[in-house]
Write a protein that holds these residues in place. Structure first.
Motif, PDB file in Angstrom:
ATOM      1  N   ASP A1923     -39.297  70.925  74.307  1.00 25.18           N
ATOM      2  CA  ASP A1923     -40.385  70.528  75.066  1.00 25.18           C
ATOM      3  C   ASP A1923     -40.120  70.132  76.603  1.00 25.18           C
ATOM      4  N   SER A1924     -40.525  71.064  77.393  1.00 26.55           N
ATOM      5  CA  SER A1924     -40.029  70.803  78.885  1.00 26.55           C
ATOM      6  C   SER A1924     -40.775  69.631  79.642  1.00 26.55           C
ATOM      7  N   LYS A1925     -42.104  69.584  79.496  1.00 23.92           N
ATOM      8  CA  LYS A1925     -42.644  68.463  79.834  1.00 23.92           C
ATOM      9  C   LYS A1925     -42.166  67.225  79.404  1.00 23.92           C
ATOM     10  N   MET A1926     -42.024  66.911  78.120  1.00 27.47           N
ATOM     11  CA  MET A1926     -41.271  65.663  77.726  1.00 27.47           C
ATOM     12  C   MET A1926     -39.977  65.432  78.439  1.00 27.47           C
ATOM     13  N   LEU A1927     -39.149  66.591  78.603  1.00 29.97           N
ATOM     14  CA  LEU A1927     -37.770  66.571  79.041  1.00 29.97           C
ATOM     15  C   LEU A1927     -38.065  65.935  80.663  1.00 29.97           C
ATOM     16  N   GLN A1928     -39.020  66.566  81.299  1.00 30.35           N
ATOM     17  CA  GLN A1928     -39.207  66.333  82.695  1.00 30.35           C
ATOM     18  C   GLN A1928     -39.728  64.996  82.928  1.00 30.35           C
ATOM     19  N   MET A1929     -40.426  64.442  81.731  1.00 30.47           N
ATOM     20  CA  MET A1929     -40.846  63.084  82.269  1.00 30.47           C
ATOM     21  C   MET A1929     -39.597  62.206  82.155  1.00 30.47           C
ATOM     22  N   VAL A1930     -38.863  62.267  80.938  1.00 37.09           N
ATOM     23  CA  VAL A1930     -37.810  61.443  80.896  1.00 37.09           C
ATOM     24  C   VAL A1930     -36.677  61.502  82.065  1.00 37.09           C
ATOM     25  N   LEU A1931     -36.608  62.774  82.366  1.00 33.03           N
ATOM     26  CA  LEU A1931     -35.676  63.070  83.412  1.00 33.03           C
ATOM     27  C   LEU A1931     -36.013  62.254  84.708  1.00 33.03           C
ATOM     28  N   GLN A1932     -37.663  62.318  85.088  1.00 34.13           N
ATOM     29  CA  GLN A1932     -37.990  61.609  86.219  1.00 34.13           C
ATOM     30  C   GLN A1932     -37.853  60.242  86.209  1.00 34.13           C
ATOM     31  N   ASP A1980     -26.743  66.884  81.175  1.00 33.43           N
ATOM     32  CA  ASP A1980     -27.038  67.847  79.899  1.00 33.43           C
ATOM     33  C   ASP A1980     -28.355  68.158  80.134  1.00 33.43           C
ATOM     34  N   ALA A1981     -29.271  67.171  80.464  1.00 29.53           N
ATOM     35  CA  ALA A1981     -30.783  67.458  80.432  1.00 29.53           C
ATOM     36  C   ALA A1981     -30.942  68.243  81.468  1.00 29.53           C
ATOM     37  N   LEU A1982     -30.500  68.138  82.828  1.00 30.38           N
ATOM     38  CA  LEU A1982     -30.679  68.720  84.063  1.00 30.38           C
ATOM     39  C   LEU A1982     -30.320  70.322  83.563  1.00 30.38           C
ATOM     40  N   ARG A1983     -29.149  70.656  83.151  1.00 35.23           N
ATOM     41  CA  ARG A1983     -28.889  72.068  82.687  1.00 35.23           C
ATOM     42  C   ARG A1983     -29.905  72.686  81.664  1.00 35.23           C
ATOM     43  N   LYS A1984     -30.146  71.731  80.656  1.00 38.58           N
ATOM     44  CA  LYS A1984     -31.401  72.320  79.939  1.00 38.58           C
ATOM     45  C   LYS A1984     -32.617  72.663  80.611  1.00 38.58           C
ATOM     46  N   ASN A1985     -33.056  71.693  81.527  1.00 44.19           N
ATOM     47  CA  ASN A1985     -34.306  72.087  82.221  1.00 44.19           C
ATOM     48  C   ASN A1985     -34.193  73.234  82.937  1.00 44.19           C
ATOM     49  N   LYS A1986     -32.762  73.547  83.856  1.00 46.58           N
ATOM     50  CA  LYS A1986     -33.041  74.651  84.408  1.00 46.58           C
ATOM     51  C   LYS A1986     -33.168  75.930  83.600  1.00 46.58           C
ATOM     52  N   ALA A1987     -32.700  75.772  82.514  1.00 49.56           N
ATOM     53  CA  ALA A1987     -32.922  77.190  81.689  1.00 49.56           C
ATOM     54  C   ALA A1987     -34.316  77.060  81.197  1.00 49.56           C
ATOM     55  N   LEU A1988     -34.987  76.269  81.161  1.00 53.15           N
ATOM     56  CA  LEU A1988     -36.452  76.247  80.584  1.00 53.15           C
ATOM     57  C   LEU A1988     -37.510  76.668  81.689  1.00 53.15           C
ATOM     58  N   ILE A1989     -37.350  76.144  83.045  1.00 60.28           N
ATOM     59  CA  ILE A1989     -38.214  76.235  83.867  1.00 60.28           C
ATOM     60  C   ILE A1989     -38.694  77.726  84.507  1.00 60.28           C
ATOM     61  N   GLY A1990     -39.850  77.825  85.001  1.00 56.55           N
ATOM     62  CA  GLY A1990     -40.343  79.145  85.507  1.00 56.55           C
ATOM     63  C   GLY A1990     -40.064  79.000  86.948  1.00 56.55           C
ATOM     64  N   PRO A1991     -40.231  80.256  87.616  1.00 56.32           N
ATOM     65  CA  PRO A1991     -39.994  80.150  89.106  1.00 56.32           C
ATOM     66  C   PRO A1991     -40.741  79.193  90.020  1.00 56.32           C
ATOM     67  N   ASP A1992     -42.131  78.842  89.408  1.00 58.50           N
ATOM     68  CA  ASP A1992     -42.759  77.947  90.437  1.00 58.50           C
ATOM     69  C   ASP A1992     -42.029  76.434  90.381  1.00 58.50           C
ATOM     70  N   GLN A1993     -41.341  76.271  89.332  1.00 56.28           N
ATOM     71  CA  GLN A1993     -40.687  75.021  89.358  1.00 56.28           C
ATOM     72  C   GLN A1993     -39.248  74.645  90.024  1.00 56.28           C
ATOM     73  N   LYS A1994     -38.937  75.958  90.463  1.00 54.78           N
ATOM     74  CA  LYS A1994     -37.581  75.733  91.126  1.00 54.78           C
ATOM     75  C   LYS A1994     -37.274  74.690  92.041  1.00 54.78           C
ATOM     76  N   GLU A1995     -38.338  74.605  93.002  1.00 54.57           N
ATOM     77  CA  GLU A1995     -38.115  73.362  94.219  1.00 54.57           C
ATOM     78  C   GLU A1995     -38.089  72.021  93.256  1.00 54.57           C
ATOM     79  N   TYR A1996     -39.024  71.878  92.436  1.00 51.65           N
ATOM     80  CA  TYR A1996     -39.022  70.454  91.652  1.00 51.65           C
ATOM     81  C   TYR A1996     -37.451  70.407  91.134  1.00 51.65           C
ATOM     82  N   HIS A1997     -37.184  71.359  90.604  1.00 51.09           N
ATOM     83  CA  HIS A1997     -35.589  71.169  89.624  1.00 51.09           C
ATOM     84  C   HIS A1997     -34.739  70.974  90.852  1.00 51.09           C
TER      85      HIS A1997
END
Length: 2040
Positions: A1923-1932, A1980-1997
């Motif tokens: 669940d990318s949203k959840m993951l990004q929330m925790v990372l943030q 680990d979480a960042l690595r996972k997030n990179k695999a999940l995001i689309g091109p629009d979220q690259k900058e955010y990552h």
């Protein structure tokens, strides 16, 4: 005497055998002798007993007294009344010329002045036909009922007081303190002891005493207490017809108060009249008023020397039949004629004002002078002046209108509008809005008048103006008005106004003083037809001159006046004074003038001239019009009036009054002599005419006359009849000369032509018309010495007329489709014309004394297949019809000449000799003469050989009807009722006239007439059977008409004959039933028919209630010996046994013919295999109910002995109802418990609640009124199965009539229940298409009426009230009070009847050997009756019966069934706590005797002791309104009995009683507490828990209390707790079963249950020495058995299922399965496995279990609870706020708002800081807590929520007292609580036993935080699916945070320095490792997030990565701190340095 009777009987018998076969033959055929071998099916009707024979052979002399009236109709059964006609005026409305009356007038007066002739059945008021059992009558009967005392109502009353006072708390004495108990009991007072309870008496004496007591003061009519029968079913209902009276519309009164103009110079005269703009019709005659001052009137003195008081009226009453929004009151003003046109004459009124008199003084004086001159010279001429109109709708609806500037016009506007709105909401707008009968009186001031236009005076112009007035932009508004002030009052007319004159100027009653100024009734000219017959003499003529055209006339012809005179002959002196005067003049004038229009040669007129028509009009009477030129200026030698023309109208021509519109030529000269018989159209030689004899004068003449019909067809008919009566041949009729030769043809043609007459006129002259037709039938005229038979023509005419009235006047019919006008005619007006009533010329008649000479005109009436008479009714005349008609040989010799009546013959009347009439011949033998002209006198006229032949109307009607064909027959069928009623009245009148009422019925009417009746009835029955599908409405009417006719015949002719007619009707219907497509509609017809016939007032007598059913030894009833005669009256029955009396046996159906029919019908309809549709059930049941009701209300039958005989007619109802037991509505609300007896299956209940209730009340009626000895014999013949059925019915009756209490009455309106029932029925009827046309018609009759809204509902006066009821739901207090009194009495009486019947059953059981099986049933019914809401009166008798039963059969209770004993104890105890003293007294006595009897049987009363204790426990646990005060008194009473009982004083009994009573008393003290905590569920359950614990040694009682608790939990939805209570119960049972026997497959006690719950072990049995299950009374309950255990386990599983604890179900079934397996019960096993499968499938559903809170109580207010801590289990997702709010609210209510306080935090409470007067609550959310080892076991969600004992909550704090501080100051307290039992338990709150606290230092807090964060990261990373949203929330939150207290800050605070304190070093190290782990997880979480995001979220990552790198850099040095300190070794290991405090 007896000899005489014998001979009469023999005669009668001969006649009978002739009339319908000999009884012997019929008996053989019907096999009546062998009812057993050939039972007749119910679908066939048994052959009735020969009634007359039976009655004459059982002479009523045998038995005087009340039974005598049941033998025969009373002597004075029929009465003939001459009623005076009511005259509304002081002088009778008769013409003045009494000597020489026109025959029309003479006939009319005969009709209008004759008395009413009413023939009635004197006792008919007792039948339901005329005295319905409606609610009003019912209320009358219910007056003065005694109010029954019901605990239910008493309790409701005391409850209100109880709320004010709280019950006493018994906290001070601990449970089990004997001392307190004894102290309390000793000090309370007992109830009164019952006398003779302790005496021993013989059972017989006891029974006798009890029965006597029970029968005292009983309510005699049961059905008077039950709601009245449904009015909609009352097909027999008729209302007494209204007395015919003149029509009258809605009446308004108009008073003219004053008329003032700006200047007063001359008299002004006014006229009022009503006009209907829409109909363009003037709808009233003119009313003239004169409001001039005396001075003004004085100006005309010379012209009106005499003023009649009748012309001074200033108020008028107008009648409006058809109120509409288009009615205007038009006011026209006239003044004396003067020179100048209207405009000039109006000018002064428009310009001048009296107030400016100084300015205009001269002018005014001049005008006054002119006026005086005009008045003196032209005073008798008028001219038009001004007019105005008032729109009546504005007055009625009091909205707007004309200028109402006047202050007293209409002040209270607003309120009136409000009231009106409400009144009219229901009506549609339009005509209905105009209700002129009720409106607020208004006084108007009319200020604007419009001046008359000389060329626009006609009515046509007026209608245009009026239509225009309603428009807002009226042309009239623009005209300059004549200003004046006319004040008038308009109000609804009072009912009986004083000082009123009729339109003929007669004084209307009341008229107290002839000198008072009168009010005039204004003659109405209704806008449309009014269908009401005339009943008074009225003969008025109205003449309306309309236009005159003299434009071609030479000379001075300008100011034209028309003089009108009513001339008797041509001589000027013959002008009659018959013209009504207008205002302030003489009453009658002999001339009248029209107003003059100045200088107009072609004037229009609006004048109305009203005249009386003389009563002796001749051809010479005429209207004469004379035209004058009036010279307005006085000139020399010029006369005032110059005649300029003449014309006339002859009023009588060809026997007709001439009315209508005439356009007349005007003659210039005086008409020649004898002009009056000609019309002016005839050119007379030598006469000069204006404008070449063209019609130049238009005039309209109308008559308001009840003498002259003004209809050509009617006039012709009447004229011909008068010509015939006066024998005035030849007579000129228009173009035909009437002579003896063509008279017959003309008369018949005129009769045939009557169908062309206007219906309105036919109706208005209905009475004359029918009288004439009847006279023609009864006295066939003799023309030229020969009789003319007009019977057929008259019959046809009548049939067609009546039919036409029916078709066109639907609105005025009753529910049987009978036209009210015709009903009234027959009832009041019709009489047989006797010879003295013949016209005047017949007066010379001398009665012939010789034997009447018969006419050789005979007829034969054969009915055979080929018979043409009945060609239209294809019915095979079965032997039945033949027998009724009689088996006479058919004599063809006397058949009709060439059978002219046959369709082949001439369809006219008989073919005759060429001169078209029959010669009078002397017949040789009267015996063979079969002519219908049954001559009872032949009289000779003085006129040459004219004789009067008299026929009898009923015979002639029957004959004509039987032989009628095609259209006439159809018309007669359509209105059969009319001819039937006519025949009935004719027959009765004939019996009176010939004094035949005293002779035997068989000799009253000739055979051939009886034959005709039989043929008629058979033919009509056949019609009904064959046409019921096609002509629904007709057949319904025909059916009821036939039934009413037979009902009437029962009072007139041989009753056996009528019974046979009824039987033949039934046969015809039955034959058709097999083939009918819709049998239910035929059934309905037959039931309606039977019901109408049975509504006869002597119904009881007709059923021979005193006859015995044993068939007589001899074949003919007449020969029965004297013994059988006397036996007719003995209530004991002969040899054949009671069976035939209680069955619909053939003897029963023969003797009790009508009741047999009714009951057979009911039986067939209720047959479950039958076709009983809902509405048929209702019909059949309603018919019986209605009859029983009328018996109850009938004063003739009030004697109980008589009632018993009547009840015999209904005995088969008992078995019928028993048969339908399983179809009845289930009033128990469930299948009753107990025994296999109850055969209810809720599904098959096919009767609605309403029908079932009614059927049961009828059932009870029979049981109540039937002879008890008879019932006893019947019951003794019943089988056990049948008795059980009877008991089931009684059981049902108790529930059905149970009293519901005043409260429930307040809530529901009885009508709502009925309505829903009715709707159901309606729907069914609509769907099945069975709805009858009659019901439809009734409904239509109710919904519409002919005269808009003012029509009163004519039939059934109470319909109107009933309608209002339906709308009004809320009843008044008094109504509810009365209803509850009635309801209470009904319930009491019903229960007492049940009790009587139970006693009868017990009696028969004692006598026979059946008792064992039945007694249990009897007791069950008794117990059931005790369980309901019963009145104190009933309960006393009930307890007496119960004591007697126990006394007679003790072994039933003490040896056999424990259940019964348990139930009885429970009921008795419940009544021991009753609030009614007498009930308590009886219940205590019963309970005491029960103990005593148990003791006497076995020297101890363990069984009763045990049952009573258990009962009390369950009562206390479950009953809401339980009063311990009352029970304490009862206990004291029982103690007192024990002390007083001398017989047992020396036994251990009194001591045992005392023990028991004290034990009970202790249970009571607990109860008191429970009551106190009724509102506090936790406290209540705690208490119950405590009580149950107290019974650890008494398994039965503990079980009871556990079950009470389970019940309470289920009520509140705590299913888990309820399940645990049941598991504990099962464990308890298992323990004791285990002690009793070692059974392999049963659980071995509690241990087996511990997998379900660890708490169960507390149920382990007490050791054997304390208690042994074998002891009597221990473990005696039904649950201490294998089946009991199974039941408990099943219930537990069900509760677990409801609680969604599916895993627990498995554990329960693990115990249950071995039991089923051992019993090889595979069915149960299958069920269990099915349930298991369901449960396991549901495990995966989302579930939520409880939420837990710690609640601490602090403060002495809490009593026991102070300083106690509990864990509360609340429903899932309960918020902290919710529980806080609930507890705070509850305790605030208990202690007061100010007292309760919630402690907001969860820190430990310091007692010293609390206010001692307050109550504190501390509530904290806690979570279940598990040690690590436990978590291995507890894997699923269920595991983590079941069997919970430990809970934890955390409290953050800092050392300085705040809750939160900086990171390095933040501490945390963890508290774990351990409870005494595991959740879920048998209660929802459990005490905290053990408490432990752990305090974490800040670094430990930080470690916990970081561990939590790391866990979150790990979870989000490894989530599947990701669940990318959840993951990004925790990372943030982890890396992107700049918030303080983020990971970086934690590290900086705790890791920057190595702690000096070695204790903390371990924590430091642990935290460092945590951070290492944390950074690893972030990566680990960042690595996972990179695999999940689309091109629009690259900058955010990328941003996240940058943040992470920064964080890592910052943390690096802190984490790797150890490299710097590697040299320093802290390897000393310390124990964990948390501070731990433990409370135990």
């Amino acid at each position: 005497v007896s000899l005489l009777l014998r001979t009469v009987a023999a005669e009668v018998r001969k006649q009978v055998s002739r009339d319908y076969g000999s009884p012997q033959l019929s008996k053989k055929r019907g096999g009546a002798h062998h009812p057993v071998s050939h039972p007749l099916p119910l679908t066939e009707v048994a052959e009735p007993v020969d009634f007359e024979e039976y009655v004459s052979s059982h002479a009523p002399g045998v038995e005087p007294g009340p039974l005598r009236q049941l033998m025969e109709f009373p002597q004075d059964d029929l009465e003939l009344l001459q009623l005076d006609k009511e005259c509304t005026t002081l002088e009778p409305p008769l013409p003045e010329e009494e000597d020489s009356l026109d025959p029309r007038v003479r006939d009319a007066l005969a009709v209008y002045t004759d008395d009413w002739l009413v023939i009635q059945r004197k006792y008919q008021r007792y039948s339901t036909t005329y005295s319905p059992q409606n609610s009003e009558r019912q209320r009358e009967r219910q007056r003065g009922l005694v109010k029954q005392t019901f605990e239910l109502d008493e309790a409701a009353a005391t409850e209100r007081q109880d709320d004010q006072r709280r019950s006493v708390s018994l906290d001070e004495t601990p449970r089990g303190s004997w001392a307190s108990s004894i102290f309390d009991l000793k000090n309370s007072s007992p109830d009164a002891l019952l006398p003779s309870v302790l005496e021993r008496a013989a059972a017989e004496d006891m029974d006798r005493r009890n029965t006597e007591a029970r029968l005292q003061g009983r309510h005699s009519d049961l059905l008077g207490l039950y709601p009245p029968p449904d009015e909609d079913e009352a097909v027999e209902r008729c209302s007494v017809p209204e007395v015919p009276k003149e029509h009258c519309g809605q009446r308004i009164m108009v008073k003219c108060l004053s008329l003032k103009f700006e200047i007063e110079i001359e008299p002004i005269f006014g006229t009022l009249a009503l006009y209907d703009v829409k109909e363009k019709k003037k709808i009233s005659e003119n009313f003239y008023f004169d409001l001039n001052s005396d001075q003004m009137k004085g100006l005309l003195k010379t012209h009106t020397p005499h003023t009649a008081i009748s012309t001074l009226a200033r108020s008028a009453i107008f009648s409006i039949t058809y109120p509409s929004a288009d009615i205007f009151l038009v006011i026209k003003l006239e003044k004396v004629l003067q020179q100048g046109d209207i405009g000039e004459c109006c000018e002064p009124y428009m310009v001048m004002k009296e107030s400016d008199s100084t300015k205009h003084k001269e002018k005014l004086d001049k005008l006054r002078l002119q006026a005086e001159q005009s008045c003196s010279r032209l005073g008798c001429f008028r001219m038009p002046f001004a007019w105005t109109a008032i729109h009546l709708l504005n007055i009625v609806s009091s909205v707007g209108g004309l200028d109402r500037s006047d202050p007293d016009s209409d002040s209270g506007h607003g309120t009136w509008n409000e009231r009106k709105k409400k009144g009219f909401e229901r009506m549609s707008v339009g005509d209905d809005m105009c209700n002129f009968a009720t409106f607020r009186p208004a006084t108007l001031t009319v200020t604007n008048f419009f001046k008359q236009e000389g060329d626009r005076l006609s009515d046509e112009d007026l209608y245009k103006y009026l239509a225009d007035m309603r428009r807002p932009s009226s042309v009239l508004r623009r005209l300059r008005p004549v200003t004046a002030q006319l004040k008038i009052d308009i109000s609804p007319a009072p009912d009986l106004p004083h000082y009123c004159l009729s339109p003929e100027l007669l004084h209307v009653k009341p008229y107290p003083d002839l000198r008072v100024r009168p009010t005039k009734e204004v003659q109405e000219f209704p806008a449309r037809y009014v269908y009401t017959p005339h009943t008074t003499y009225r003969n008025l003529l109205y003449v309306y001159p309309q236009t005159l055209n003299f434009s071609s006339r030479q000379g001075s012809v300008r100011n034209i006046a028309v003089k009108v005179q009513f001339m008797a002959a041509e001589d000027p002196s013959q002008a009659l004074p018959v013209i009504f005067g207008k205002s302030s003049c003489a009453e009658f004038m002999n001339e009248a003038y029209t107003p003059v229009i100045y200088h107009n040669k072609s004037p229009e007129f609006y004048e109305e001239m009203k005249m009386k028509i003389p009563a002796n009009l001749t051809d010479n009477h005429h209207l004469l019009f004379t035209f004058y030129h009036i010279s307005c200026q006085p000139k020399q030698n010029t006369p005032l009036e110059t005649p300029v023309g003449y014309t006339w109208i002859p009023l009588m021509q060809h026997g007709r009054l001439r009315t209508g519109s005439f356009s007349l030529p005007v003659s210039v000269e005086k008409p020649p002599p004898s002009y009056s018989v000609l019309t002016p159209d005839v050119s007379l030689p030598g006469m000069k005419w204006v404008d070449n004899h063209k019609g130049v004068f238009n005039v309209e003449v109308t008559a308001a006359s009840s003498v002259h019909t003004q209809d050509p067809h009617l006039d012709k008919f009447f004229t011909l009849v008068y010509v015939l009566e006066e024998y005035s041949f030849p007579f000129r009729l228009k173009d035909v000369i009437i002579t003896e030769a063509n008279m017959e043809g003309e008369l018949k043609a005129s009769m045939a032509a009557l169908r062309g007459a206007l219906l309105d006129t036919c109706v208005r002259f209905l009475h004359q018309l029918l009288n004439k037709l009847i006279q023609l039938i009864v006295y066939p005229p003799v023309i030229a010495g020969q009789i003319v038979n007009l019977g057929r023509a008259a019959f046809e005419t009548m049939a067609l007329l009546v039919n036409q009235m029916h078709k066109n006047l639907e609105g005025i019919q009753d529910q049987h489709g009978r036209n009210n006008l015709l009903v009234s005619y027959i009832h009041y007006c019709f009489r047989l014309p006797t010879s003295y009533e013949m016209p005047m010329q017949y007066a010379t008649l001398s009665r012939a004394t010789a034997r009447p000479s018969s006419l050789h005109l005979s007829r034969s009436k054969s009915i055979s297949n080929s018979n043409p008479d009945l060609a239209s009714t294809p019915v095979s005349p079965d032997e039945e019809v033949q027998r009724i008609i009689g088996n006479k040989g058919i004599d063809r010799s006397h058949s009709w000449v060439n059978s002219a009546y046959a369709p082949g013959g001439s369809r006219s009347v008989l073919r005759r000799n060429p001169n078209s009439s029959c010669e009078l011949k002397q017949a040789n033998d009267r015996g063979c003469n079969r002519m219908s002209a049954y001559l009872d006198s032949v009289a000779l006229f003085s006129v040459p050989t004219r004789q009067i032949i008299k026929k009898l109307l009923h015979e002639e009607l029957a004959l004509q009807w039987v032989v009628s064909t095609s259209t006439v027959r159809e018309a007669a069928l359509q209105q059969a009722w009319f001819f039937f009623q006519l025949m009935t009245k004719s027959m009765t009148h004939h019996l009176f006239l010939t004094s035949k009422l005293d002779i035997p019925r068989r000799q009253r009417f000739p055979d051939r007439f009886v034959d005709d009746i039989a043929a008629l009835v058979c033919a009509i029955s056949a019609d009904i059977a064959s046409r019921h599908q096609k002509d629904v409405e007709l057949v319904e009417r025909l059916n009821s008409s036939l039934a009413f006719f037979l009902n009437d015949l029962l009072s007139l002719v041989d009753r056996g004959f009528v019974f046979n007619l009824i039987r033949s009707y039934h046969k015809q219907i039955a034959n058709k039933l097999h083939t009918a497509q819709n049998p239910s509609s035929l059934n309905a017809l037959r039931m309606d028919f039977t019901r109408i016939v049975c509504s006869h007032e002597h119904y009881v007598v007709l059923n021979l209630p005193c006859s015995t059913l044993s068939p007589p030894a001899s074949p003919s009833p007449s020969t029965s010996s004297t013994t059988s005669q006397s036996s007719a009256f003995s209530s004991m029955v002969q040899d054949q046994g009671v069976a035939t009396m209680f069955e619909l046996s053939v003897p029963f159906r023969q003797q009790h013919f009508l009741s047999g029919l009714l009951l057979s019908e009911l039986s067939l309809i209720l047959d479950p295999e039958g076709e009983g549709v809902f509405f048929l059930h209702k019909k059949a049941i309603c018919a019986i109910h209605s009859l029983l009701c009328s018996h109850d209300a009938d004063s003739r039958y009030s004697d109980p002995q008589v009632r018993a005989h009547i009840a015999q007619l209904y005995l088969p109802l008992l078995p019928i109802v028993m048969e339908t037991l399983h179809q009845l509505h289930d009033f128990l609300g469930m299948i009753p418990v107990g025994g296999p007896l109850f055969i209810f299956s809720t599904t098959s209940s096919s009767l609605s609640a309403e029908c079932s209730r009614t059927l049961l009340v009828c059932f009870l009626w029979v049981l109540k009124n039937a002879d008890a000895a008879l019932l006893e014999r019947w019951v003794s013949d019943l089988s056990v199965l049948q008795i059980n059925r009877l008991l089931d019915l009684l059981h049902l009756c108790l529930s059905c009539f149970e009293y519901k209490g005043k409260k429930s009455l307040e809530r529901i309106n009885s009508l709502t229940f009925k309505k829903s029932q009715d709707m159901k029925a309606r729907l069914e009827e609509a769907i099945l298409g069975t709805i009858g046309a009659r019901q439809e018609m009734v409904r239509r009759c109710r919904e519409r009426s002919p005269y808009g809204s003012q029509e009163n509902v004519r039939w059934r006066k109470n319909v109107t009230h009933w309608r209002q009821n339906t709308d009004r739901v809320d009843k008044t207090k008094a109504e509810v009070e009365q209803e509850s009194v009635v309801d209470g009495n009904l319930a009491t009486e019903a229960s007492l009847i049940v009790l009587d019947t139970l006693e009868i059953v017990v009696k028969t059981v004692v006598a026979s050997e059946l008792k064992e099986s039945v007694l249990g049933g009897v007791l069950r019914v008794l117990l059931h009756s005790m369980a309901g809401n019963q009145s104190a009166l009933f309960l006393q008798h009930c307890f007496i019966t119960q004591r007697a039963l126990v006394f007679k059969f003790p072994e039933m209770l003490f040896e056999e069934d424990t259940e019964l004993c348990a139930d009885l104890c429970l009921r008795l105890l419940r009544h021991c706590s009753s609030s009614v003293g007498s009930v308590r007294s009886h219940a205590s006595a019963s309970l005491y005797l029960l103990m005593r009897q148990n003791f006497e049987i076995g020297n101890n009363f363990a069984r009763v002791k045990m049952q009573v204790t258990m009962s009390l426990s369950s009562l206390v646990g479950t009953s809401q309104n339980f009063n311990e005060e009352h029970l304490r008194r009862s206990l004291k009473t029982i103690l007192t009995y024990a002390e007083e009982d001398l017989e047992l004083r020396d036994t251990p009994f009194p001591e045992q009683v005392q023990d028991l009573v004290f034990n009970l008393h202790m249970i009571l003290t607990d109860t008191v507490k429970m009551k106190e905590h009724q509102q506090d569920p936790e406290m209540l359950i705690d208490l119950m828990y405590r009580i149950a614990k107290g019974y650890q040694n008494s398994p039965d009682l503990r079980l009871t209390w556990l079950q009470n608790m389970a019940g309470k939990h289920s009520e509140r939805g705590n299913h888990a707790e309820a399940a645990h209570c049941l598991v504990h119960s099962a464990a308890l049972v298992a323990e004791y079963l285990n002690m009793l026997e070692d059974c392999r497959y049963l659980p071995i006690g509690c241990v087996t249950f511990q997998n379900i719950s660890s708490n169960v072990l507390e149920e382990s049995a007490v050791s054997d020495d304390v208690l042994s299950p074998e002891e009597e009374g221990i473990c005696a309950g039904k649950y201490f058995s294998e089946s009991g255990l199974v039941g408990l386990l099943e219930q537990a599983a069900a509760s677990f299922n409801m609680a969604a604890m599916y895993e627990a179900i498995n554990e329960v079934y693990k115990i249950l399965l071995p039991i089923h397996e051992a019993n090889r019960d595979f069915k149960k096993l299958a069920t269990v496995h099915g349930k298991l499968q369901d449960a396991f499938n549901k495990v995966y559903n989302q579930r939520m279990f409880g939420t837990y809170f710690r609640v601490g109580f602090y403060g002495c207010r809490f009593g026991d609870l102070d300083e106690q801590e509990f864990v509360y289990k609340e429903p899932s997702i309960t918020k902290l706020a919710e529980i806080s709010h609930r507890l705070e609210e509850f305790y605030s209510e208990k202690f007061g708002d100010e007292v309760v306080e919630i402690i907001k935090d969860s820190s430990p409470v310091d007692r010293t800081k609390l206010d001692p007067n307050k109550a504190y609550l501390q509530i904290t959310y806690v979570e279940p807590y598990f040690d690590t080892y436990e978590l291995k076991e507890r894997i699923t969600y269920f595991d983590k929520n079941y069997n919970l004992r430990t809970f934890m909550y955390c409290t953050p704090f800092t050392l300085d007292g705040r809750a939160h501080g900086d990171l390095h100051d933040q501490y945390k307290r963890k508290t774990t609580l351990t409870t005494s039992h595991a959740f879920p338990y048998i209660k929802t709150r459990i005490n905290v036993m053990h408490k432990e606290e752990i305090i974490l230092v800040p670094m430990e807090v930080a470690i916990e935080d970081m561990q939590k964060k790391t866990q979150e990261l790990a979870f989000a990373t490894n989530q599947d699916p990701p669940d990318s949203k959840m993951l990004q929330m925790v990372l943030q939150g982890s890396v992107g945070t700049t918030v303080n207290q983020g990971p970086l800050e934690v590290a900086q605070v705790f890791l920057s320095d190595i702690p000096n304190d070695p204790k903390l070093f371990r924590h430091h190290n642990k935290l460092r490792l945590c951070f290492k782990d944390f950074t690893k997880r972030c990566e680990d979480a960042l690595r996972k997030n990179k695999a999940l995001i689309g091109p629009d979220q690259k900058e955010y990552h990328r941003e996240l990565e940058r943040n992470y790198n920064k964080l890592k850099e910052a943390l690096g040095p802190l984490i790797n701190l150890y490299h710097r300190l590697a040299s320093v070794s802290f390897r000393n290991s310390y124990s964990r340095s948390s501070l731990r405090r433990v409370d135990c």
